[in-house]
Each structure stands twice: as structure tokens, then as C-alpha cells.
Write an enzyme that holds these catalytic residues in place. Structure first.
Site, PDB file in Angstrom:
ATOM      1  N   ARG A 105      -4.319  10.038   4.120  1.00 27.32           N
ATOM      2  CA  ARG A 105      -3.139  10.878   4.335  1.00 27.32           C
ATOM      3  C   ARG A 105      -2.332  11.015   3.032  1.00 27.32           C
ATOM      4  NH1 ARG A 105      -0.318  14.494   7.692  1.00 27.32           N
ATOM      5  NH2 ARG A 105       1.884  14.198   7.319  1.00 27.32           N
ATOM      6  N   ARG A 111      -8.537  -0.480   4.517  1.00 23.73           N
ATOM      7  CA  ARG A 111      -7.640   0.503   3.905  1.00 23.73           C
ATOM      8  C   ARG A 111      -6.262  -0.092   3.634  1.00 23.73           C
ATOM      9  NH1 ARG A 111      -6.522   4.650   7.371  1.00 23.73           N
ATOM     10  NH2 ARG A 111      -5.144   5.171   5.666  1.00 23.73           N
ATOM     11  N   ASP A 155       4.505   1.023  12.157  1.00 20.31           N
ATOM     12  CA  ASP A 155       3.294   0.376  11.639  1.00 20.31           C
ATOM     13  C   ASP A 155       3.151  -1.074  12.118  1.00 20.31           C
ATOM     14  OD1 ASP A 155       2.616   2.668  10.343  1.00 20.31           O
ATOM     15  OD2 ASP A 155       3.131   1.981   8.333  1.00 20.31           O
ATOM     16  N   ARG A 167      -0.696  15.232  12.745  1.00 21.43           N
ATOM     17  CA  ARG A 167       0.123  14.863  11.573  1.00 21.43           C
ATOM     18  C   ARG A 167       0.241  16.087  10.678  1.00 21.43           C
ATOM     19  NH1 ARG A 167      -1.735   8.956   9.432  1.00 21.43           N
ATOM     20  NH2 ARG A 167       0.350   8.920   8.532  1.00 21.43           N
ATOM     21  N   PRO A 168       1.082  17.030  11.090  1.00 18.45           N
ATOM     22  CA  PRO A 168       1.202  18.271  10.328  1.00 18.45           C
ATOM     23  C   PRO A 168       1.865  18.043   8.964  1.00 18.45           C
ATOM     24  CG  PRO A 168       2.795  18.235  12.132  1.00 18.45           C
ATOM     25  CD  PRO A 168       1.983  16.989  12.254  1.00 18.45           C
ATOM     26  N   ILE A 169       1.782  19.074   8.107  1.00 18.32           N
ATOM     27  CA  ILE A 169       2.437  18.967   6.794  1.00 18.32           C
ATOM     28  C   ILE A 169       3.463  20.091   6.619  1.00 18.32           C
ATOM     29  CG2 ILE A 169       0.604  17.694   5.594  1.00 18.32           C
ATOM     30  CD1 ILE A 169      -0.294  20.431   4.401  1.00 18.32           C
ATOM     31  N   ASP A 170       3.937  20.611   7.765  1.00 19.13           N
ATOM     32  CA  ASP A 170       4.872  21.742   7.710  1.00 19.13           C
ATOM     33  C   ASP A 170       6.143  21.428   6.923  1.00 19.13           C
ATOM     34  OD1 ASP A 170       5.159  19.968   9.932  1.00 19.13           O
ATOM     35  OD2 ASP A 170       6.692  21.281  10.758  1.00 19.13           O
ATOM     36  N   LYS A 228       0.835  -1.216   0.000  1.00 17.69           N
ATOM     37  CA  LYS A 228       0.000   0.000   0.000  1.00 17.69           C
ATOM     38  C   LYS A 228       0.868   1.264   0.000  1.00 17.69           C
ATOM     39  CE  LYS A 228      -1.884   1.801   3.940  1.00 17.69           C
ATOM     40  NZ  LYS A 228      -1.749   3.247   4.093  1.00 17.69           N
ATOM     41  N   ASN A 229       1.868   1.287   0.894  1.00 17.59           N
ATOM     42  CA  ASN A 229       2.605   2.540   1.070  1.00 17.59           C
ATOM     43  C   ASN A 229       3.588   2.840  -0.050  1.00 17.59           C
ATOM     44  OD1 ASN A 229       1.170   3.037   3.334  1.00 17.59           O
ATOM     45  ND2 ASN A 229       2.857   2.770   4.787  1.00 17.59           N
ATOM     46  N   ILE A 253       7.486   7.604  16.910  1.00 21.15           N
ATOM     47  CA  ILE A 253       7.135   8.278  15.656  1.00 21.15           C
ATOM     48  C   ILE A 253       5.835   9.078  15.791  1.00 21.15           C
ATOM     49  CG2 ILE A 253       6.755   7.979  13.159  1.00 21.15           C
ATOM     50  CD1 ILE A 253       9.532   7.013  14.017  1.00 21.15           C
ATOM     51  N   CYS A 281      -5.316   8.036   9.199  1.00 18.75           N
ATOM     52  CA  CYS A 281      -5.477   7.488  10.544  1.00 18.75           C
ATOM     53  C   CYS A 281      -5.184   8.552  11.595  1.00 18.75           C
ATOM     54  CB  CYS A 281      -4.499   6.331  10.757  1.00 18.75           C
ATOM     55  SG  CYS A 281      -5.024   4.810   9.998  1.00 18.75           S
TER      56      CYS A 281
HETATM   57  C1  UD1 Z   1       4.222   7.142   6.400  1.00 18.43           C
HETATM   58  C2  UD1 Z   1       3.381   5.893   6.224  1.00 18.43           C
HETATM   59  C3  UD1 Z   1       2.821   5.446   7.580  1.00 18.43           C
HETATM   60  C4  UD1 Z   1       3.974   5.270   8.565  1.00 18.43           C
HETATM   61  C5  UD1 Z   1       4.849   6.522   8.629  1.00 18.43           C
HETATM   62  C6  UD1 Z   1       6.089   6.348   9.494  1.00 18.43           C
HETATM   63  C7  UD1 Z   1       2.454   6.094   4.008  1.00 18.43           C
HETATM   64  C8  UD1 Z   1       1.263   6.268   3.174  1.00 18.43           C
HETATM   65  N1  UD1 Z   1       2.290   6.177   5.329  1.00 18.43           N
HETATM   66  O1  UD1 Z   1       3.368   8.157   6.905  1.00 18.43           O
HETATM   67  O2  UD1 Z   1       2.146   4.206   7.393  1.00 18.43           O
HETATM   68  O3  UD1 Z   1       3.431   5.035   9.846  1.00 18.43           O
HETATM   69  O4  UD1 Z   1       5.287   6.880   7.305  1.00 18.43           O
HETATM   70  O5  UD1 Z   1       6.845   5.268   9.040  1.00 18.43           O
HETATM   71  O6  UD1 Z   1       3.534   5.845   3.517  1.00 18.43           O
HETATM   72  N2  UD1 Z   1       5.711  15.099  10.590  1.00 18.43           N
HETATM   73  C9  UD1 Z   1       5.712  16.455  10.881  1.00 18.43           C
HETATM   74  N3  UD1 Z   1       5.593  17.335   9.833  1.00 18.43           N
HETATM   75  C10 UD1 Z   1       5.486  16.934   8.545  1.00 18.43           C
HETATM   76  C11 UD1 Z   1       5.491  15.544   8.263  1.00 18.43           C
HETATM   77  C12 UD1 Z   1       5.603  14.649   9.318  1.00 18.43           C
HETATM   78  O7  UD1 Z   1       5.799  16.852  12.037  1.00 18.43           O
HETATM   79  O8  UD1 Z   1       5.388  17.788   7.657  1.00 18.43           O
HETATM   80  C13 UD1 Z   1       5.833  14.135  11.701  1.00 18.43           C
HETATM   81  C14 UD1 Z   1       4.598  13.249  11.837  1.00 18.43           C
HETATM   82  O9  UD1 Z   1       3.580  13.881  12.572  1.00 18.43           O
HETATM   83  C15 UD1 Z   1       5.145  12.030  12.541  1.00 18.43           C
HETATM   84  C16 UD1 Z   1       6.559  11.936  11.977  1.00 18.43           C
HETATM   85  O10 UD1 Z   1       6.868  13.216  11.419  1.00 18.43           O
HETATM   86  O11 UD1 Z   1       5.223  12.256  13.914  1.00 18.43           O
HETATM   87  C17 UD1 Z   1       6.721  10.879  10.897  1.00 18.43           C
HETATM   88  O12 UD1 Z   1       5.780  11.092   9.869  1.00 18.43           O
HETATM   89  P1  UD1 Z   1       6.037  10.674   8.358  1.00 18.43           P
HETATM   90  O13 UD1 Z   1       7.295   9.884   8.264  1.00 18.43           O
HETATM   91  O14 UD1 Z   1       5.899  11.877   7.531  1.00 18.43           O
HETATM   92  O15 UD1 Z   1       4.807   9.699   8.112  1.00 18.43           O
HETATM   93  P2  UD1 Z   1       3.817   9.678   6.888  1.00 18.43           P
HETATM   94  O16 UD1 Z   1       4.560   9.953   5.626  1.00 18.43           O
HETATM   95  O17 UD1 Z   1       2.614  10.482   7.197  1.00 18.43           O
END
Ligand code: UD1
Length: 419
Positions: free
Chosen positions: A92, A400, A308, A121-124, A22-23, A330, A116
Site C-alpha cells: 500500500r 511484511r 493495527d 482502500r481507495p486513494i480518492d 515499518k509505518n 477504520i 493488506c
Molecule cells: C495507514 C497504515 C496502516 C493503518 C492505517 C490506519 C501505513 C503504511 N499504513 O494506512 O497500517 O492501519 O494507516 O491507522 O502507514 N481512505 C479513503 N480514501 C483515501 C484514503 C483512505 O477512503 O484516499 C479510507 C481508508 O479506506 C480507510 C480510512 O480512510 O478506511 C483510513 O485509511 P488511512 O488512514 O489512509 O490508512 P493508510 O494510510 O492506508
């Protein structure tokens, strides 16, 4: 609303073929937006998130169709530059399409992605990276617009404050067609990122260093179509192995990605499971009782123990001999499955990042509700090892991420039905 009904206490035996990942399917589908041609993706898992990705593609003028495990994506006539709030909210990974649309079209309007609930889960990091690559970002009532006109698109040097999987993928997507070189420092090293890069290279992209913490992308003018097979899903694999670890028995996981699953396999071995690997198969046998894992199980970016797989392992260790300690590094809110496990008789104490799991003799069936994708799968793991009947509600979470969930469990001899 449908439920799974699982009757536990029966050993599992048999073999299953691991689904496509999936990922990596989701970012690869996003990456197809960058391609001026047709891509055929094999081993594409049939999952609700994959269908959401397909809807996003069709909404921006790409032609995406899925038949069995093959997805065909033709992005020659991509025209849209916006993703609706509804589509953004479905998962996401909708955020991955932003980087790809920006890279191809130069502009994208979108809202905050769904997914989830694992804590904030910010996107900064994604937005800061887009800005570094030349995007102008504005916000209006929850709607974000990134503009990156051709003359402002350029490579850049980005150092991530944390190796975020999604941000790493988005930077690659946004820079593959940019002019010049982009360097990502402190990049995430997850195998799914490598899978996306392999796909992009098959289309003509120039990317080096994926799987390491410094990735270099040299922009190319255009990408061509290709046929590509998506890697197996290491987390789905971990889930089925955890089921056999919890219930006892022996299984073979076929089409497995052994190297990528190593961090999980080594912990399972410490819990007393016998594991043997050859070619792309993993054999697991659990004869006697499971033992607690002596070292703290710390979730970390790859190649550490995957967050995960934390819930499914915890479900198995809930009925092991001794005490195991988890440390979730994480996500802030990734112990939501523990209440259900406790309802099934587990002895778990959550203290901030740590969860102390004192193994009990046996879990028992209970009525529980899936809290999120992997948390829901963990309840199924616990239920298969438990005595009696468990019902799991809110199973759309499980759909999912798991293809043929009931069929796979049934083929291992587990008793599961949908009501
Ligand atoms: C991806 C995976 C998810 C997995 C995660 C960590 C997919 C579709 N999902 O999620 O299954 O659990 O990696 O291995 O591939 N963060 C920020 N700001 C940002 C982005 C992330 O603070 O802009 C934080 C997140 O809140 C979290 C950490 O960074 O605490 C890791 O997140 P990230 O590695 O980005 O996970 P995803 O890509 O969302």
C-alpha cells in the site's frame, strides 16, 4: 510455502529490543526522494515492505542500499517519473512515492497500490489533494498520470474528509518543495507522521503542527541530506506485549515509544496486566487470568485505540474471563482473523462493525492461515496462549511487518519454528 509451528501453553519471560517502525520507515524512504543529497537512516527494519520501497527508489534513479538496519539513500540523480504496476502492487505504501516524485520531479505515472486486504482502500483523498496542489490527473487503462509542471505547483488549503494517514503524508510530501504555504485541516495525528516530519525538518523542510489536526507546510527550494534514526514500532511492540498477556509471564520491551503506545497500554492494563514504564522500557506482567475489557474497544484515528492493534488484542482477550466488545471504525473488513481464532476455540461473533468476544477458558491449537499482516500476528498471539500445536500458513504476510519474529518469540521462551 513455509509455515510457523507454535506450541503454546508456556509462560513467556525475558526481554526484547523493539524494531524500527515499518509505518514511518516507508514514508521516510519516500521522503528521501525529495532530498538533493544522501540520507542515512538508522534503525530501518529488515522487512519485505522496506525492500519493496528500496526497489521503487532504485527504479527511479535514486541509489538505495540496505546493510543491517542502516539504509543509505542518495537521490541526487533521481530521474524516473513512473512506478511500475508490479512495484505499486507490492504494498500500500507505494502510494507515498507518488507524492514524493510529484514534489521532486513534477510528474508521476502509477497504478492502484496493493497491500493488506482490509476492505476497500481507495486513494480518492490522495488524488483530490494532488489536484488541489496543482496536479492535472488523467487515467488510461488503470494507469494514472499526475502532472504538476513547475509553474503550476503551488501551496493550498486542504481539508480532509477523514484524517487519513497516507493522504496526510502524501500532502506533506507533495508540498514540501512547492512554492508558498500549504495547510492541511483534519490531518491525521499518528506518531509515524510526526516521525516523517522530523526527518524532513532534519533535511531543511519547514513543517509545523504535525501531531495536531492542522499542519502547515511552508515550501522550501531544496532539501539537504541528513542522518536520521527511525522511531520504534508501536504496533510490533503491542504485538509482543499481547503475546505475554495471552501466554502469561513477564517481559521487558526495550527501545519502546511509551507515549505513542499509551492508548494500547491503558487497555491492556484494564485487562489485568501489570504494566510499569521507565525511560524507554515497558515492563508487563500477567500473573492470574486476563479479564475482559469493560469499555467497548473502539478503533479510532490516533490518539484513539489503533486499528493495527485490534487483532492482536482480540487474540489475547479470546481467553479472558468475561466478554469484551470491539468496534472497528477504520477499515470495513478487519475481522478476517476471527475465523482462525474461532477454529482455535474462541467464541467470537461479528456483527457489522462490532465483534463480541466471549472469553473461553483456553484456546487450543489448530491449522490456520494468516489472512493479513496483523491478523497473522494475532494468530501467533493466540497460539502462544493456546494448548497444543498451531500451524500458521501464508506467513509472508507476517514478514511484511515483523523483524526477527521467531528470534524474538524464542528469546521470550516461546516455542516457534518454521517448516
Ligand atoms: C495507514 C497504515 C496502516 C493503518 C492505517 C490506519 C501505513 C503504511 N499504513 O494506512 O497500517 O492501519 O494507516 O491507522 O502507514 N481512505 C479513503 N480514501 C483515501 C484514503 C483512505 O477512503 O484516499 C479510507 C481508508 O479506506 C480507510 C480510512 O480512510 O478506511 C483510513 O485509511 P488511512 O488512514 O489512509 O490508512 P493508510 O494510510 O492506508
Amino acid at each position: 510455502m513455509q509455515k510457523f509451528v507454535i506450541t503454546g501453553g508456556k509462560r513467556l519471560n525475558g526481554e526484547i529490543e523493539l524494531q524500527g517502525c515499518k509505518n514511518s520507515a516507508l514514508p521516510i524512504m519516500a521522503a528521501a526522494v525529495l532530498v538533493n543529497g544522501k540520507c542515512i537512516l538508522e534503525s530501518c527494519p529488515n522487512l519485505t515492505d522496506v525492500y519493496s520501497a528500496s526497489r521503487i527508489l532504485n527504479s527511479i534513479g535514486c541509489k538505495c542500499s540496505i546493510a543491517g538496519n542502516t539504509a543509505e539513500i542518495d537521490s541526487v540523480s533521481v530521474s524516473g517519473n513512473a512506478i511500475s504496476e508490479k512495484l505499486m502492487g507490492e504494498m500500500r505504501s507505494s502510494i507515498m512515492f507518488v507524492g514524493a516524485i510529484l514534489g521532486r520531479v513534477g510528474q508521476c505515472t502509477f497504478s492502484i497500490p496493493g497491500g493488506c486486504e482490509l476492505g476497500p482502500r481507495p486513494i480518492d483523498m490522495h488524488l483530490a489533494a494532488f489536484a488541489k496542489l496543482g496536479a492535472e490527473i488523467s487515467e488510461n487503462g488503470g494507469e494514472i498520470t499526475c502532472r504538476m509542471p513547475k509553474e503550476k505547483r503551488h501551496g493550498g488549503k486542504i481539508s480532509l474528509p477523514f484524517p487519513s494517514v497516507g493522504a496526510t503524508e502524501n500532502i506533506i510530501l507533495c508540498s514540501v518543495l512547492a512554492e508558498g504555504e500549504t495547510v492541511v485541516n483534519n490531518a491525521a495525528r499518528e506518531p509515524e507522521i510526526c516521525d516523517m516530519c522530523r526527518f524532513l525538518r532534519s533535511c531543511g523542510a519547514k513543517i509545523k503542527g504535525d501531531g495536531e489536526s492542522r499542519i502547515v507546510i511552508e515550501g522550501v527550494e531544496r532539501l539537504h541530506g541528513c542522518e536520521y534514526r527511525i522511531m520504534p514500532d508501536r504496533i510490533a511492540g503491542a504485538t509482543y506485549l499481547a503475546m505475554t498477556a495471552a501466554a502469561g509471564g513477564a517481559m521487558i520491551l526495550k527501545n519502546a515509544c511509551i507515549c505513542e503506545m499509551e492508548p494500547f497500554l491503558s487497555v491492556l492494563e484494564q485487562s489485568g496486566c501489570y504494566i510499569c514504564t521507565a525511560d524507554n522500557r515497558i515492563y508487563l506482567r500477567r500473573g492470574g487470568r486476563l479479564r475482559a475489557v469493560r469499555d467497548r474497544i473502539r478503533t479510532m484515528p490516533h490518539p484513539g485505540f489503533p486499528t493495527d492493534a485490534q487483532a492482536v488484542l482480540m487474540a489475547a482477550l479470546a481467553a479472558a474471563d468475561g466478554t469484551s466488545v470491539f468496534e472497528e471504525n477504520i477499515f470495513d473488513c478487519r475481522y478476517r482473523h476471527t475465523d482462525a481464532l474461532i477454529k482455535m476455540g474462541a467464541d467470537i461473533q461479528v456483527m457489522g462493525k462490532a465483534a463480541v468476544v466471549r472469553g473461553v477458558k483456553k484456546l487450543h491449537g489448530a491449522d490456520v492461515e494468516a489472512t493479513d499482516l496483523r491478523g497473522g500476528a494475532a494468530m501467533a498471539v493466540a497460539a502462544l496462549g493456546a494448548e497444543g500445536r498451531t500451524t500458521i500458513g501464508c506467513i509472508s504476510h507476517i514478514g511484511r511487518g515483523y523483524e526477527k519474529f521467531e528470534e524474538n518469540i524464542t528469546s521470550l521462551g516461546g516455542r516457534i519454528s518454521r517448516e
